[in-house]
Design a protein around this motif. Structure first.
Motif, mmCIF file in Angstrom:
data_model
loop_
_atom_site.group_PDB
_atom_site.id
_atom_site.type_symbol
_atom_site.label_atom_id
_atom_site.label_comp_id
_atom_site.label_asym_id
_atom_site.label_seq_id
_atom_site.Cartn_x
_atom_site.Cartn_y
_atom_site.Cartn_z
ATOM 1 N N ALA A 123 0.835 -1.202 0.000
ATOM 2 C CA ALA A 123 0.000 0.000 0.000
ATOM 3 C C ALA A 123 0.870 1.253 0.000
ATOM 4 N N ALA A 124 1.921 1.250 0.811
ATOM 5 C CA ALA A 124 2.815 2.405 0.866
ATOM 6 C C ALA A 124 3.486 2.650 -0.490
ATOM 7 N N GLN A 125 3.839 1.564 -1.183
ATOM 8 C CA GLN A 125 4.457 1.711 -2.504
ATOM 9 C C GLN A 125 3.443 2.191 -3.542
ATOM 10 N N LEU A 126 2.182 1.738 -3.423
ATOM 11 C CA LEU A 126 1.159 2.185 -4.366
ATOM 12 C C LEU A 126 0.902 3.683 -4.242
ATOM 13 N N VAL A 127 1.103 4.209 -3.047
ATOM 14 C CA VAL A 127 0.967 5.651 -2.851
ATOM 15 C C VAL A 127 1.939 6.392 -3.762
ATOM 16 N N VAL A 128 3.145 5.847 -3.892
ATOM 17 C CA VAL A 128 4.162 6.486 -4.733
ATOM 18 C C VAL A 128 3.745 6.442 -6.199
ATOM 19 N N MET A 151 -6.332 6.845 -2.745
ATOM 20 C CA MET A 151 -6.092 6.668 -1.318
ATOM 21 C C MET A 151 -6.052 7.998 -0.575
ATOM 22 N N TYR A 152 -5.657 9.063 -1.295
ATOM 23 C CA TYR A 152 -5.636 10.388 -0.686
ATOM 24 C C TYR A 152 -7.039 10.940 -0.455
ATOM 25 N N GLY A 153 -8.049 10.296 -1.039
ATOM 26 C CA GLY A 153 -9.424 10.682 -0.799
ATOM 27 C C GLY A 153 -9.998 10.000 0.436
ATOM 28 N N ILE A 154 -9.240 9.060 1.018
ATOM 29 C CA ILE A 154 -9.684 8.327 2.209
ATOM 30 C C ILE A 154 -9.025 8.906 3.455
ATOM 31 N N VAL A 155 -7.700 9.002 3.418
ATOM 32 C CA VAL A 155 -6.941 9.628 4.512
ATOM 33 C C VAL A 155 -5.897 10.557 3.889
ATOM 34 N N ARG A 156 -5.452 11.527 4.680
ATOM 35 C CA ARG A 156 -4.517 12.518 4.147
ATOM 36 C C ARG A 156 -3.093 11.986 4.027
ATOM 37 N N HIS A 157 -2.789 10.904 4.774
ATOM 38 C CA HIS A 157 -1.432 10.359 4.760
ATOM 39 C C HIS A 157 -1.465 8.831 4.566
ATOM 40 N N ASP A 203 1.858 25.340 4.467
ATOM 41 C CA ASP A 203 2.602 26.556 4.127
ATOM 42 C C ASP A 203 3.061 26.578 2.673
ATOM 43 N N ASP A 204 3.437 25.413 2.149
ATOM 44 C CA ASP A 204 4.161 25.397 0.872
ATOM 45 C C ASP A 204 3.423 24.761 -0.305
ATOM 46 N N LEU A 205 2.372 23.965 -0.049
ATOM 47 C CA LEU A 205 1.686 23.277 -1.147
ATOM 48 C C LEU A 205 0.327 23.924 -1.393
ATOM 49 N N ALA A 206 0.163 24.492 -2.553
ATOM 50 C CA ALA A 206 -1.066 25.212 -2.891
ATOM 51 C C ALA A 206 -2.286 24.296 -2.797
ATOM 52 N N GLY A 207 -3.312 24.767 -2.096
ATOM 53 C CA GLY A 207 -4.559 24.027 -2.000
ATOM 54 C C GLY A 207 -4.625 23.025 -0.864
ATOM 55 N N TYR A 208 -3.519 22.880 -0.108
ATOM 56 C CA TYR A 208 -3.520 21.841 0.930
ATOM 57 C C TYR A 208 -4.469 22.172 2.078
ATOM 58 N N ALA A 209 -4.571 23.438 2.448
ATOM 59 C CA ALA A 209 -5.463 23.819 3.547
ATOM 60 C C ALA A 209 -6.907 23.468 3.201
ATOM 61 N N GLU A 210 -7.312 23.701 1.955
ATOM 62 C CA GLU A 210 -8.666 23.355 1.518
ATOM 63 C C GLU A 210 -8.847 21.839 1.487
ATOM 64 N N TYR A 211 -7.796 21.134 1.096
ATOM 65 C CA TYR A 211 -7.846 19.664 1.048
ATOM 66 C C TYR A 211 -8.097 19.075 2.429
ATOM 67 N N THR A 212 -7.503 19.664 3.476
ATOM 68 C CA THR A 212 -7.689 19.133 4.828
ATOM 69 C C THR A 212 -9.134 19.278 5.295
ATOM 70 N N LYS A 213 -9.868 20.221 4.731
ATOM 71 C CA LYS A 213 -11.280 20.370 5.074
ATOM 72 C C LYS A 213 -12.138 19.346 4.339
ATOM 73 N N LYS A 214 -11.659 18.916 3.174
ATOM 74 C CA LYS A 214 -12.386 17.923 2.383
ATOM 75 C C LYS A 214 -12.147 16.519 2.919
ATOM 76 N N VAL A 215 -10.895 16.188 3.201
ATOM 77 C CA VAL A 215 -10.543 14.877 3.757
ATOM 78 C C VAL A 215 -10.194 15.090 5.223
ATOM 79 N N ARG A 216 -11.079 14.696 6.102
ATOM 80 C CA ARG A 216 -10.966 15.044 7.524
ATOM 81 C C ARG A 216 -9.926 14.208 8.264
ATOM 82 N N PHE A 217 -9.783 12.938 7.885
ATOM 83 C CA PHE A 217 -8.971 12.022 8.682
ATOM 84 C C PHE A 217 -7.548 11.943 8.152
ATOM 85 N N ARG A 218 -6.618 12.006 9.086
ATOM 86 C CA ARG A 218 -5.198 12.005 8.731
ATOM 87 C C ARG A 218 -4.663 10.599 8.456
ATOM 88 N N LEU A 219 -4.977 9.666 9.351
ATOM 89 C CA LEU A 219 -4.299 8.372 9.324
ATOM 90 C C LEU A 219 -5.249 7.177 9.312
#
Length: 224
Positions: A123-128, A151-157, A203-219
């Protein structure tokens, strides 16, 4: 050193590492659970690495740029060092548990552990494959896109989620239950790395703050 040679050296170094942290504490090479674990780990990383080397060499190069010196954030240099030591502790404690018989692990649970190790690593390799900018160190490159599907639509990491599954499977795969205590001790370190990474991405990736509101769970979906 070209990518193919670096990959080969990394794999050989990994086998030597496993020999030191598993068979030395076990006091013998007649430790079949460790041999199966090493085989599962090697196949689950070798096959995806070959695929990445052929189809996404830049992504594989990012994955191989790891360790404290590869980190640009001071906090991450400390966190990645502690994470590495925690990983060693998980395997050493598990091998000692097996050697001295502190816990009894049935065959079905050993097999389940190996399945979790394989699933987590793959799974970790498929993320790449899905996100070619997903590296082993925390950096945001120029032109890096925000990935929010799969997978990024399920959890943020999802890469950390896969790593957590692999870590949970390691002690039972090695014939140990006490090793799970070391895994539990490593979870706060993983959480610290994740939270600091989110600061950098916000701070550095455009749109990430909005993404965290869409995908609530980190892990873990539905938990955190």
């Amino acid at each position: 050193m070209n990518l193919a040679l670096r990959t080969a050296v990394s794999m050989v170094s990994g086998l030597v590492f496993f020999g030191l942290v598993l068979f030395l504490p076990a006091g013998t090479v007649h430790y079949w659970q460790a041999w199966v674990f090493v085989a599962v780990f090697s196949v689950s990383t070798f096959v995806p690495s070959i695929y990445l080397a052929i189809r996404h060499p830049d992504a594989l190069a990012r994955r191989m740029k790891a360790g404290p010196r590869a980190e640009t954030r001071p906090a991450q240099r400390i966190i990645i060092t502690v994470t590495f030591l925690a990983g060693i502790a998980v395997m050493v404690i598990s091998a000692l548990d097996w050697r001295f018989g502190w816990s009894s692990v049935p065959l079905w649970l050993v097999i389940t552990g190996d399945v979790l190790v394989a699933v987590g690593l793959v799974a970790a390799q498929l993320v790449v494959v899905q996100n070619n900018y997903a590296g082993a160190s925390i950096t945001v490159e120029e032109g890096q896109p925000l990935v929010s599907t799969g997978m990024y639509g399920i959890v943020r990491h999802p890469m950390y989620a896969g790593s957590l599954v692999m870590m949970l499977g390691t002690p039972p795969a090695l014939g140990s239950l006490w090793g799970l205590l070391a895994v539990l001790a490593a979870v706060p370190v993983l959480a610290a790395r994740l939270l600091d990474e989110e600061k950098a991405l916000t701070d550095d990736l455009a749109g990430y703050a909005e993404y965290t509101k869409k995908v609530r769970f980190r892990l873990i979906p539905g938990v955190w």
